[in-house]
Design an enzyme around this catalytic site. Sequence first.
Site, PDB file in Angstrom:
ATOM      1  N   HIS A 201      75.451  33.623  36.750  1.00 14.93           N
ATOM      2  CA  HIS A 201      74.740  34.250  37.960  1.00 14.93           C
ATOM      3  C   HIS A 201      75.028  33.978  39.560  1.00 14.93           C
ATOM      4  O   HIS A 201      75.240  32.869  39.526  1.00 14.93           O
ATOM      5  CB  HIS A 201      73.348  34.015  37.749  1.00 14.93           C
ATOM      6  CG  HIS A 201      72.679  34.972  38.773  1.00 14.93           C
ATOM      7  ND1 HIS A 201      71.461  34.095  40.091  1.00 14.93           N
ATOM      8  CD2 HIS A 201      73.079  36.157  39.589  1.00 14.93           C
ATOM      9  CE1 HIS A 201      71.012  35.004  40.803  1.00 14.93           C
ATOM     10  NE2 HIS A 201      72.126  36.284  40.626  1.00 14.93           N
TER      11      HIS A 201
HETATM   12 CA    CA Z   1      77.975  36.658  36.813  1.00 13.82          CA
END
Ligand code: CA
Length: 406
Positions: A201
């Site tokens: 992320h």
């Molecule tokens: Ca990513």
Amino acid sequence: EQGITRPKGHKVSFHYNSRVEDMHFGKTHPMKPWRLTLTKHLVLGYGLQYAMDTYEAVAAGKDQVRAFHDPDYVDFLAEVSPETFPALCEVEKYKKHIANSPYQDLVDLGPFNLSTSPGADCPVFDGMSTYLFLYTGATLAATNQLVTGQSDIALNWSGGLHHAHKSEASGFCYINDIVLSILDMLRVYPRVLYIDIDVHHGDGVEEAFQRQPRVMTLSYHRYGQYDDTGHKFFPGSGDLNSTGLKGTIGEHFALNVPIPSGIDDRQYTHLFQSITGRALEAYKPSAIVLQCGADSLGGDRLGQFNLNIKAHGECVAFVKKARLPLLIVGGGGYTARNVARAWCHETALASDNKLPDRIPLDIVPRPEAFSRKSHGNGLLFPPFPRTHPNDCKDVDLELMIKKLDY
Ligand code: CA
Ligand code: V1P
Ligand code: ZN
């Protein structure tokens, strides 16, 4: 080089400084700047330097890094080395930056989540100041090429360190070159779209712009349990419902695509093109930053996806079709020979070149890195061995596409 041509209708610049290659995070650390050496070998071996303007990067200045990062943190990074670390830790202004970390027991942490313990995510190593300010300098030079209209696509494979926070290193990232780039872009462009195909992320970039509608962040990443140890896949954030800071004008300007392990080429390409296509259409950005972390490839030492280089590259080709000023940066990628293959292929895509699949082993300085019997010596060699079972159901992915279309 024969067959390599400059693109018609757009200009590409390549930003790099070979000094980043000398760095070692530590014996067991997965981040190997050696992957950048191999990338350079392939890019030059194929002759792609003739398709682009190449620039040797210079170090970013402390003042440039302060545009996002805490001034104390910037001072610390500029002075830190394994030799100076103990004394710096005793300096009063740095003491308030010793955080309470859930990993306190595992490694002996100093300020800013930095550590000299082996096994730390963000170790203090020899020459690290040089490395940090150089990869940042390369991204800022690439950004300058775009905002001044001298390049249409600018590349820095040594950048893309998306986890770094304002006053804290995280997940192998110390200076957030992406945030600094976007801040420069906002002086010129009304809206910037950030797209992140690293398997992790892009939390640092999302957090920096969570109150900001002029930046939309879109991260595709592995999300959920890491394995049966009970740990979450790093960094643990980025679920479907995180869409920007609630109650601010930045709400709804962050998109997260949390993905289970083992996603294949067909599923990823469908997800990526549906969601990115819709984001482009709805947000109408004036420029794009694409983080191309290669740890989303199959066979990566840390990643848990099963993408082949062709599918990874199709993301770049898809984004390029928007014909907007485009900054392309690297990021993660822990199986060096595959990282180099992917980023060389993507350098070719950016400059409208189609490379012969046979790697020019007679020209690359380390042919043994690309001539393994088990893998063949092709650039886009056939599917990686499936190291993770595919936990992605088509119906769930379809539901996710619907939910994100608000
Ligand atoms: Ca990513
Ligand atoms: O999982 C963790 C934390 C630290 N542990 C105590 C839990 N850290 C990960 C960090 C991954 C960073 C990815 C960076 C990027 O997105 C951008 C450049 O790719 C981690 C892992 C892992 N398997 O996830 N750290 C390490 N492995 C590690 C292993 C050996 C030595 C040092 C760090
Ligand atoms: Zn990553």
